[in-house]
Write an enzyme that holds these catalytic residues in place. Structure first.
Site, short mmCIF file in Angstrom:
data_model
loop_
_atom_site.label_atom_id
_atom_site.label_comp_id
_atom_site.label_asym_id
_atom_site.label_seq_id
_atom_site.Cartn_x
_atom_site.Cartn_y
_atom_site.Cartn_z
N LYS A 129 -11.97 -0.54 7.40
CA LYS A 129 -11.77 0.74 6.71
C LYS A 129 -13.10 1.52 6.64
O LYS A 129 -13.86 1.00 6.22
CB LYS A 129 -10.92 0.35 5.31
CG LYS A 129 -9.41 -0.18 5.31
CD LYS A 129 -8.71 0.91 5.73
CE LYS A 129 -7.18 0.29 5.85
NZ LYS A 129 -6.99 -1.27 6.14
N ASP A 144 -7.54 -7.35 12.92
CA ASP A 144 -8.41 -7.07 11.82
C ASP A 144 -8.58 -8.03 10.89
O ASP A 144 -9.42 -7.73 9.87
CB ASP A 144 -7.88 -5.61 11.41
CG ASP A 144 -6.50 -5.50 10.93
OD1 ASP A 144 -5.75 -6.41 11.11
OD2 ASP A 144 -6.31 -4.77 9.84
N HIS A 150 5.81 -0.25 7.50
CA HIS A 150 6.00 0.75 8.53
C HIS A 150 6.04 -0.14 9.67
O HIS A 150 5.97 -1.50 9.69
CB HIS A 150 4.95 1.92 8.62
CG HIS A 150 3.58 1.04 8.36
ND1 HIS A 150 3.09 0.42 9.38
CD2 HIS A 150 2.75 1.06 7.39
CE1 HIS A 150 1.71 0.17 9.17
NE2 HIS A 150 1.61 0.54 7.83
N THR A 191 0.81 -1.25 -0.05
CA THR A 191 -0.02 0.08 -0.03
C THR A 191 0.80 1.14 -0.16
O THR A 191 0.08 2.27 0.19
CB THR A 191 -0.97 -0.15 1.22
OG1 THR A 191 -0.35 -0.02 2.49
CG2 THR A 191 -2.00 -1.01 1.21
N GLN A 215 -7.83 -13.35 -0.53
CA GLN A 215 -7.18 -13.40 0.71
C GLN A 215 -7.21 -15.06 0.91
O GLN A 215 -6.42 -15.83 1.30
CB GLN A 215 -7.14 -12.50 1.75
CG GLN A 215 -6.28 -12.86 2.87
CD GLN A 215 -6.05 -11.98 3.84
OE1 GLN A 215 -6.21 -10.77 3.58
NE2 GLN A 215 -5.84 -12.31 5.09
N LYS A 253 2.02 6.67 14.11
CA LYS A 253 1.94 7.93 13.24
C LYS A 253 2.50 9.02 14.23
O LYS A 253 2.21 8.97 15.29
CB LYS A 253 0.51 8.30 12.97
CG LYS A 253 -0.04 7.02 12.38
CD LYS A 253 0.06 7.31 10.64
CE LYS A 253 -0.75 6.34 10.08
NZ LYS A 253 -0.76 6.47 8.62
N THR A 254 3.16 9.79 13.71
CA THR A 254 3.47 11.15 14.61
C THR A 254 2.95 12.31 13.49
O THR A 254 2.59 11.99 12.60
CB THR A 254 4.94 11.22 14.58
OG1 THR A 254 5.62 11.54 13.58
CG2 THR A 254 5.59 10.10 15.24
N HIS A 284 3.86 -2.95 10.72
CA HIS A 284 4.10 -4.36 10.09
C HIS A 284 4.94 -5.14 10.76
O HIS A 284 5.21 -6.48 10.66
CB HIS A 284 4.57 -4.12 8.73
CG HIS A 284 3.65 -3.72 7.65
ND1 HIS A 284 3.87 -2.81 7.09
CD2 HIS A 284 2.40 -4.14 7.34
CE1 HIS A 284 2.98 -2.19 6.01
NE2 HIS A 284 2.07 -3.01 6.37
N LYS A 330 -3.60 6.73 17.40
CA LYS A 330 -3.15 5.71 16.77
C LYS A 330 -1.53 5.56 16.69
O LYS A 330 -0.68 6.43 16.72
CB LYS A 330 -3.50 5.97 15.23
CG LYS A 330 -3.61 5.20 14.41
CD LYS A 330 -4.09 5.82 12.73
CE LYS A 330 -3.86 4.89 11.68
NZ LYS A 330 -4.43 3.44 11.66
N ARG A 343 -11.10 2.75 -0.89
CA ARG A 343 -9.76 3.33 -1.27
C ARG A 343 -9.59 3.54 -2.65
O ARG A 343 -10.02 2.81 -3.58
CB ARG A 343 -8.50 2.44 -0.56
CG ARG A 343 -8.75 2.61 1.10
CD ARG A 343 -7.43 2.04 1.69
NE ARG A 343 -7.48 0.70 1.61
CZ ARG A 343 -6.34 -0.05 2.07
NH1 ARG A 343 -5.34 0.62 2.44
NH2 ARG A 343 -6.39 -1.40 2.19
#
Length: 427
Positions: free
Chosen positions: A87, A202, A50, A45, A181, A240-241, A53, A237, A91
RNA sequence: GGAGGGGUUCCCGAGUGGCUAAAGGGAUCAGACUGUAAAUCUGACGCGCGAGCUUCGGUGGUUCGAAUCCACCCCCCUCCA
């Protein structure tokens, strides 16, 4: 790593890494009775993995360390579709070219965390485009789709919001993701005898879909195990920053910044993260926690975590670079740094900008280094006393900086706020 | 294809002709206090030093004046076929 307990599930359990297990008792005896093959999928994606993962990736490694064979699946096909699980909105599809470029990058990254040369249980990287790519629409509908009941698919919690929430919706494309999947699992069962899929919690809906499909298509008995989603005590979350996602690619997130990210972990999360993101024994982590509690001083756990994860992701060198920058900026005296130190800081990944000219206003400097988004913001920072030039606070809005402020005739360290540094190089 | 609902500043979400750069909340940022933590308090949060300028899906209108009215277009949702 040698001290990893033989009882893998117990270890995972005490790390809080087990969310759900299918057919639990049966699975336990399945796992201990022989070497097994398992997989986890990573969809392209973006052009890098990141830190989110890392949990499933390290879990694959944990299984490998006790002798199981991990398959790291890159979603060359599923990445073209987009997983709708939990989600809130449909997307945007990426082009095939873009996705295949990302696939290549992800493959390279995945290889870093698994052992590909350890005999029987060597890891394998697979790409689901290999079997999904040449599937015809009719085959898909007749051979695979026939095994799925729409009734049960719309019951899945993972798409509930999209189905029920007013103002939301889901395309057939994304709705079909689960089938793809599921097919992966069935196919990996057939090709590699893969009997376990792991993934974030998820993914439960997608995983159970695969369990059913493997049974229907191949009479296979396979299992699923989900890992908890990483959450933060303050409800924000994870990963993330203000400046975005924490990537594993050092070109997207420098080792220095990466290290700083982990160093900033809240006390309420740090021991949990040690269990999630390192291979340290849970008992050892508990000891650190006890020691921190009784010390009454600043806890050590954050540095342990930052060092372990940075080393894992960026290696010995990346770690030492990160530590070097951090200590010069936060605890060292900038004026004591040598010219060579500055050169090294640039190489180590301290954000730096070349500035032409001999003198410019402080406000301009803040904007051109990206430390402030606009002149207005820059002024605000200066007025609030948030800006430092070479370690000295400057509150004068009209201040100019130039050659006479520089160290060694070319380096100026700007600091905005408590943690944000930027090196200016005069040219 | 038909009927209805909707697209507002990072997100959620008020706002139906001037008092609106646009309520409120969240997120974010800065300062104080700290431990490069949390909590708390204070402030900022479209751009501009400023007069002011540019925003409310798009384009074009009406009007002294529009996010608010009109036309067309694009996108999303719901129900019907």
């Amino acid at each position: 790593m040698a001290d990893l307990p033989m009882d893998l599930l117990k270890d995972l359990g005490s790390r809080g890494l087990i969310s759900q297990i299918s057919s639990e008792d049966e699975f336990k005896s399945h796992l201990v009775s022989a070497q097994r093959t398992l997989y986890s999928g990573f969809d392209p994606t973006a052009d890098s993995l990141h830190i989110g993962h890392l949990v499933p990736l390290l879990a694959l490694r944990r299984f490998q360390l006790v002798g199981h064979k991990p398959l790291a699946l890159v979603g060359g096909a599923t990445g073209l579709i987009g997983d709708p699980s939990f989600k809130s909105a449909e997307r945007q599809l990426n082009t095939a070219d873009v996705v295949s470029g990302w696939v290549a990058k992800l493959q390279g990254q995945l290889e870093q965390y698994l052992d590909f040369n350890c005999g029987e249980n060597s890891a394998v990287v697979v790409n689901n485009l290999e079997w999904t790519g040449r599937l015809s629409a009719l085959e898909f509908l007749r051979d695979i789709g026939k095994h799925f009941s729409v009734n049960s698919m719309i019951q899945k919690e993972s798409v509930r919001q999209r189905l029920e929430r007013e103002g939301s919706g889901i395309s057939f494309t994304e709705f079909s993701y689960m089938i793809l999947q599921s097919y992966d699992f069935a196919e990996l069962y057939k090709r590699y005898g893969c009997t376990l899929q792991i993934g974030g919690s998820d993914q439960w809906g997608n995983i159970t879909g695969g369990i059913d499909l493997a049974r229907r298509m191949h009479q296979g008995h396979v299992y699923g195990l989900t890992l908890p989603l990483v959450t933060k005590a303050d409800g924000q979350k994870f990963g993330k920053t203000e400046s975005g996602t924490i990537w594993l690619d050092p070109n997207k997130t420098s080792p220095y910044y990466f290290y700083q990210f982990w160093l900033g972990t809240a006390d309420a999360d740090v021991y949990k993260f040690l269990k999630y993101f390192t291979f340290m024994a849970p008992e050892e982590i508990d000891e650190i926690e006890q020691a921190d509690l009784s010390s009454g001083k600043r806890p050590q756990a954050q540095s342990v975590l930052a060092e372990a994860v940075t080393k894992l992701v960026h290696g010995e060198q990346g770690l030492s670079a990160a530590v070097r920058i951090s200590s010069s900026l936060f605890s060292g005296d900038l004026l004591e740094l040598t010219e060579a130190d500055f050169d090294q800081l640039c190489l180590d990944g301290l954000p730096a900008t070349d500035i032409a000219g001999t003198s410019l206003s402080l406000v301009e400097a803040l904007v051109s280094t990206g430390l402030a988004m606009s002149n207005r913001a820059a002024r605000e920072f200066v007025e609030a006393g948030a800006v430092y030039v070479n370690g000295r606070k400057v509150e004068n809005l009209d201040a100019r900086i130039g050659l006479e402020d520089s160290l060694y005739g070319r380096y100026i360290v700007l600091k905005r706020g408590k943690k944000l540094f930027h090196l200016m190089r005069l040219t």
